[in-house]
Design a protein around this motif. Structure first.
Motif, PDB file in Angstrom:
ATOM      1  N   LYS A   1     -33.322 -11.588  -7.492  1.00  0.00           N
ATOM      2  CA  LYS A   1     -34.410 -11.427  -6.523  1.00  0.00           C
ATOM      3  C   LYS A   1     -33.904 -10.866  -5.191  1.00  0.00           C
ATOM      4  O   LYS A   1     -34.614 -10.129  -4.503  1.00  0.00           O
TER       5      LYS A   1
ATOM      6  N   THR B   1     -34.002  -5.383 -12.439  1.00  0.00           N
ATOM      7  CA  THR B   1     -34.276  -4.914 -11.066  1.00  0.00           C
ATOM      8  C   THR B   1     -34.931  -3.538 -11.086  1.00  0.00           C
ATOM      9  O   THR B   1     -35.922  -3.291 -10.395  1.00  0.00           O
TER      10      THR B   1
ATOM     11  N   TYR C   1     -33.258  -7.147  -5.637  1.00  0.00           N
ATOM     12  CA  TYR C   1     -34.548  -6.454  -5.641  1.00  0.00           C
ATOM     13  C   TYR C   1     -35.069  -6.240  -4.230  1.00  0.00           C
ATOM     14  O   TYR C   1     -35.494  -5.132  -3.874  1.00  0.00           O
ATOM     15  N   GLU C   2     -35.044  -7.290  -3.408  1.00  0.00           N
ATOM     16  CA  GLU C   2     -35.566  -7.169  -2.044  1.00  0.00           C
ATOM     17  C   GLU C   2     -34.781  -6.134  -1.252  1.00  0.00           C
ATOM     18  O   GLU C   2     -35.352  -5.324  -0.521  1.00  0.00           O
TER      19      GLU C   2
END
Length: 272
Positions: free
Chosen positions: A169, A200, A172-173
């Motif tokens: 996560k 991703t 991804y951000e």
């Protein structure tokens, strides 16, 4: 009549001063007995001439060559303009190596980055990890908010971003912000297994990020060296960053030079 340009000492002082302030300098050395220099200082889209020759035609042609060097459409080196030989040389400010994630790979990578001449920035959201004590070689150690990860970290054409975060996560951000930004870093690398990278990329593609932008991401990060330990992985990552920065091939020099095959063809070892 006063000779155009700067002498070597004055030019060196001006180059150091401009580079320390974050500008890229192209020095133009007149290849004659004077060996004097003219400087073109680039900051963003702006290009400023320092100590121009006073010959408007020469200065204009020089500026076109300098812009071509800066945008990568021609190499630095010698060039002939009219009846004058000049030499163009680029002086870049210290490039940034932004390491996102302050874990076990980030520590040797920060040390290598500093040794290689990068301005190293380490960022993580965990206060116990993002500390100066853990990263003495870094120029900056930042607490990062992954909801807006690069809010306090400028990203530009001399920035190399390596994502070694602790989870999918966070990768991804970071990628979402980087790939949607107008500012394109020189290099983006992301650690992770094939499965992690695929997950991703899938999410980013579903959100409308183009395949062309994703193709700029080096993932999984690093060269295939068979690395296993954190230090070995850091070497593999640093090698890929150098490859991107310097423009090599990544092939073994033994393979590209082939000294034995080229210079000693057909020679056999003497049998006793």
């Amino acid at each position: 009549m006063t000779e155009p340009g700067l002498d070597a000492a004055a030019a060196a002082e001006a180059i150091v001063s401009a580079v320390e302030e974050g500008a890229t300098v192209v020095s133009v050395t007149l290849l004659d007995t004077s060996a004097r220099r003219m400087l073109f200082i680039g900051t963003g889209p702006t290009l400023t001439a320092m100590a121009p020759s006073g010959d408007l035609t020469l200065d204009h042609e020089l500026e076109q060559h300098v812009r071509a060097v800066l945008d990568g459409t021609r190499e630095e080196g010698p060039v002939e303009i009219g009846n004058r030989q000049v030499y163009l040389e680029v002086h870049h400010p210290r490039p940034d190596l932004v390491i996102v994630g302050a874990g076990h790979i980030a520590q040797p990578l920060a040390t290598l980055g500093d040794l290689l001449g990068f301005h190293v920035i380490v960022a993580d959201d965990r206060p116990d990890f993002a500390t100066v004590d853990r990263f003495p070689a870094a120029s900056r150690v930042e607490r990062m908010d992954f909801s807006d990860p690069f809010a306090d970290i400028p990203v530009g054409p001399l920035t190399h971003v390596v994502l070694v975060t602790r989870g999918h996560k966070y990768d991804y951000e970071c990628l979402r912000h980087l790939l949607r930004s107008d500012a394109r870093p020189r290099y983006i690398g992301m650690i992770g297994s094939r499965r992690r990278v695929r997950a991703t990329f899938r999410k980013l593609l579903d959100e409308g990020v183009s395949r062309d932008r994703l193709a700029d991401v080096h993932a999984p990060v690093g060269l295939d060296l068979g690395a296993e330990t954190p230090a070995e992985i850091a070497v593999a990552v640093a090698a890929e960053v150098i490859l991107e920065w310097r423009g090599g091939t990544g092939a073994p020099l033994r393979q590209t030079e082939q000294v034995l095959e080229r210079f000693f063809p057909g020679e056999e070892d003497e049998q006793p």
